[in-house]
Design a protein around this motif. Sequence first.
Motif, PDB file in Angstrom:
ATOM      1  N   GLY A  69      -5.174 -38.389  -8.815  1.00 27.00           N
ATOM      2  CA  GLY A  69      -3.749 -38.718  -8.661  1.00 27.00           C
ATOM      3  C   GLY A  69      -2.899 -37.763  -9.476  1.00 27.00           C
ATOM      4  O   GLY A  69      -2.815 -36.570  -9.189  1.00 27.00           O
ATOM      5  N   MET A  70      -2.271 -38.260 -10.521  1.00 22.73           N
ATOM      6  CA  MET A  70      -1.455 -37.451 -11.413  1.00 22.73           C
ATOM      7  C   MET A  70      -2.370 -36.628 -12.324  1.00 22.73           C
ATOM      8  O   MET A  70      -3.128 -37.173 -13.109  1.00 22.73           O
ATOM      9  CB  MET A  70      -0.544 -38.355 -12.266  1.00 22.73           C
ATOM     10  N   ASP A  71      -2.329 -35.285 -12.207  1.00 21.90           N
ATOM     11  CA  ASP A  71      -3.253 -34.475 -13.000  1.00 21.90           C
ATOM     12  C   ASP A  71      -2.777 -34.370 -14.446  1.00 21.90           C
ATOM     13  O   ASP A  71      -1.692 -34.826 -14.815  1.00 21.90           O
ATOM     14  CB  ASP A  71      -3.470 -33.096 -12.378  1.00 21.90           C
ATOM     15  N   GLY A  72      -3.627 -33.765 -15.287  1.00 18.71           N
ATOM     16  CA  GLY A  72      -3.350 -33.705 -16.714  1.00 18.71           C
ATOM     17  C   GLY A  72      -2.074 -32.960 -17.062  1.00 18.71           C
ATOM     18  O   GLY A  72      -1.399 -33.303 -18.039  1.00 18.71           O
ATOM     19  N   LEU A  73      -1.722 -31.932 -16.279  1.00 12.01           N
ATOM     20  CA  LEU A  73      -0.494 -31.191 -16.557  1.00 12.01           C
ATOM     21  C   LEU A  73       0.736 -32.086 -16.366  1.00 12.01           C
ATOM     22  O   LEU A  73       1.658 -32.079 -17.188  1.00 12.01           O
ATOM     23  CB  LEU A  73      -0.400 -29.961 -15.643  1.00 12.01           C
ATOM     24  N   GLN A  74       0.729 -32.850 -15.294  1.00 11.66           N
ATOM     25  CA  GLN A  74       1.837 -33.779 -15.054  1.00 11.66           C
ATOM     26  C   GLN A  74       1.882 -34.866 -16.129  1.00 11.66           C
ATOM     27  O   GLN A  74       2.961 -35.242 -16.598  1.00 11.66           O
ATOM     28  CB  GLN A  74       1.692 -34.419 -13.671  1.00 11.66           C
ATOM     29  N   VAL A  75       0.703 -35.344 -16.517  1.00  9.87           N
ATOM     30  CA  VAL A  75       0.640 -36.380 -17.551  1.00  9.87           C
ATOM     31  C   VAL A  75       1.225 -35.853 -18.853  1.00  9.87           C
ATOM     32  O   VAL A  75       2.020 -36.532 -19.522  1.00  9.87           O
ATOM     33  CB  VAL A  75      -0.814 -36.839 -17.758  1.00  9.87           C
ATOM     34  N   ALA A  76       0.841 -34.640 -19.234  1.00  5.18           N
ATOM     35  CA  ALA A  76       1.351 -34.060 -20.478  1.00  5.18           C
ATOM     36  C   ALA A  76       2.876 -33.939 -20.453  1.00  5.18           C
ATOM     37  O   ALA A  76       3.557 -34.243 -21.439  1.00  5.18           O
ATOM     38  CB  ALA A  76       0.720 -32.689 -20.718  1.00  5.18           C
ATOM     39  N   LYS A  77       3.426 -33.505 -19.330  1.00 12.44           N
ATOM     40  CA  LYS A  77       4.878 -33.370 -19.214  1.00 12.44           C
ATOM     41  C   LYS A  77       5.571 -34.728 -19.346  1.00 12.44           C
ATOM     42  O   LYS A  77       6.600 -34.843 -20.017  1.00 12.44           O
ATOM     43  CB  LYS A  77       5.246 -32.718 -17.880  1.00 12.44           C
ATOM     44  N   GLU A  89       1.955 -24.900 -21.955  1.00 16.13           N
ATOM     45  CA  GLU A  89       3.361 -24.966 -21.558  1.00 16.13           C
ATOM     46  C   GLU A  89       3.757 -26.383 -21.153  1.00 16.13           C
ATOM     47  O   GLU A  89       4.914 -26.768 -21.264  1.00 16.13           O
ATOM     48  CB  GLU A  89       3.626 -23.991 -20.408  1.00 16.13           C
ATOM     49  N   ALA A  90       2.791 -27.180 -20.690  1.00 14.12           N
ATOM     50  CA  ALA A  90       3.081 -28.568 -20.325  1.00 14.12           C
ATOM     51  C   ALA A  90       3.235 -29.465 -21.544  1.00 14.12           C
ATOM     52  O   ALA A  90       3.710 -30.591 -21.413  1.00 14.12           O
ATOM     53  CB  ALA A  90       1.972 -29.111 -19.426  1.00 14.12           C
ATOM     54  N   GLY A  91       2.835 -28.972 -22.719  1.00 13.51           N
ATOM     55  CA  GLY A  91       3.035 -29.758 -23.933  1.00 13.51           C
ATOM     56  C   GLY A  91       1.792 -29.980 -24.767  1.00 13.51           C
ATOM     57  O   GLY A  91       1.857 -30.657 -25.797  1.00 13.51           O
ATOM     58  N   ALA A  92       0.639 -29.437 -24.351  1.00 14.44           N
ATOM     59  CA  ALA A  92      -0.582 -29.613 -25.144  1.00 14.44           C
ATOM     60  C   ALA A  92      -0.491 -28.822 -26.441  1.00 14.44           C
ATOM     61  O   ALA A  92       0.129 -27.757 -26.488  1.00 14.44           O
ATOM     62  CB  ALA A  92      -1.797 -29.167 -24.344  1.00 14.44           C
ATOM     63  N   ASP A  93      -1.118 -29.352 -27.498  1.00 16.42           N
ATOM     64  CA  ASP A  93      -1.155 -28.674 -28.787  1.00 16.42           C
ATOM     65  C   ASP A  93      -2.439 -27.887 -28.984  1.00 16.42           C
ATOM     66  O   ASP A  93      -2.469 -26.929 -29.753  1.00 16.42           O
ATOM     67  CB  ASP A  93      -1.036 -29.698 -29.920  1.00 16.42           C
ATOM     68  N   ASP A  94      -3.504 -28.296 -28.307  1.00 19.39           N
ATOM     69  CA  ASP A  94      -4.792 -27.628 -28.473  1.00 19.39           C
ATOM     70  C   ASP A  94      -5.592 -27.779 -27.189  1.00 19.39           C
ATOM     71  O   ASP A  94      -5.224 -28.557 -26.301  1.00 19.39           O
ATOM     72  CB  ASP A  94      -5.556 -28.222 -29.658  1.00 19.39           C
ATOM     73  N   TYR A  95      -6.692 -27.035 -27.109  1.00 16.45           N
ATOM     74  CA  TYR A  95      -7.470 -26.943 -25.881  1.00 16.45           C
ATOM     75  C   TYR A  95      -8.935 -26.854 -26.252  1.00 16.45           C
ATOM     76  O   TYR A  95      -9.320 -26.085 -27.122  1.00 16.45           O
ATOM     77  CB  TYR A  95      -7.023 -25.695 -25.113  1.00 16.45           C
ATOM     78  N   LEU A  96      -9.768 -27.652 -25.610  1.00 16.62           N
ATOM     79  CA  LEU A  96     -11.201 -27.649 -25.876  1.00 16.62           C
ATOM     80  C   LEU A  96     -11.943 -27.678 -24.545  1.00 16.62           C
ATOM     81  O   LEU A  96     -11.702 -28.551 -23.713  1.00 16.62           O
ATOM     82  CB  LEU A  96     -11.579 -28.858 -26.719  1.00 16.62           C
ATOM     83  N   SER A  97     -12.833 -26.708 -24.347  1.00 12.60           N
ATOM     84  CA  SER A  97     -13.562 -26.615 -23.077  1.00 12.60           C
ATOM     85  C   SER A  97     -14.771 -27.545 -23.069  1.00 12.60           C
ATOM     86  O   SER A  97     -15.434 -27.721 -24.083  1.00 12.60           O
ATOM     87  CB  SER A  97     -14.043 -25.170 -22.855  1.00 12.60           C
ATOM     88  N   LYS A  98     -15.036 -28.120 -21.895  1.00 13.82           N
ATOM     89  CA  LYS A  98     -16.246 -28.896 -21.694  1.00 13.82           C
ATOM     90  C   LYS A  98     -17.375 -27.954 -21.254  1.00 13.82           C
ATOM     91  O   LYS A  98     -17.123 -27.030 -20.478  1.00 13.82           O
ATOM     92  CB  LYS A  98     -16.031 -29.960 -20.613  1.00 13.82           C
ATOM     93  N   PRO A  99     -18.601 -28.171 -21.721  1.00  8.53           N
ATOM     94  CA  PRO A  99     -18.992 -29.195 -22.709  1.00  8.53           C
ATOM     95  C   PRO A  99     -18.569 -28.775 -24.112  1.00  8.53           C
ATOM     96  O   PRO A  99     -18.507 -27.587 -24.412  1.00  8.53           O
ATOM     97  CB  PRO A  99     -20.507 -29.233 -22.574  1.00  8.53           C
TER      98      PRO A  99
END
Length: 245
Positions: A58-66, A93-103
Amino acid sequence: MSKVAVVIEDDPDIRNLVETVLEQAGFETHCAADGGTGVAAVREWDPIVTTLDISLPGMDGLQVAKHIREFSSTYIVMLTARDEEIDILLGLEAGADDYLSKPFRPRELRARVEAMLRRPRGEPAPQMAAPEEPALSDEWLVQDGLRLNPESRLVHRDGESIDLTRSEFELLRCLMEAQGRVVGKLTLADAMRYEESGYGYMSASDARNVEVHMANLRRKLGDGAGKPRWIETVRGVGYRMSPSR
């Protein structure tokens, strides 16, 4: 006062893992399996930290962050299998402060969250416009038309105010304080986390975070990587400020 976190993740195994890591770190944790429920959980619980999967139904993470950024200053950590630079850039740019790749390693997630708690939460962004050209003083770091004030957290380029995120500001401050010396990516990653030698190692996610934030910083400064005015890339090592012209 208890620390509160919200976990927004549709994969139950990863959701349970993140929940366990945060609870072991002393958080009261609330989980959501989709974006809409996650936004509602952030609004209800006002968490200090929110972990957010970018690929939600549904609403992806980018939309959720905004949506979250419209009412909350919670620290957002994107957890995703996508590791292309454009995906990271869109997340930031959507508002995340940090990023961690899976796994990811649980201890790395915990270390990143604990580092975030040492940052000033809800710190306001620098003002977009300066009423007048500031007078030079010892408080300002100056380099070829670029000025940075660590106390007021203002950045001016040729007299024009530049709006930087917390991470972009810390990168630029670290480079300007080095006065032309090369600064490695690990040092820059630590600067964004407000700590010194926090991990002692550089993960792929750490390196990519520095690269993406640096690309954003250069874009805002109008500084091309091919023929830079301010920030030079030292391949295989890090970055440095260009000599004044």
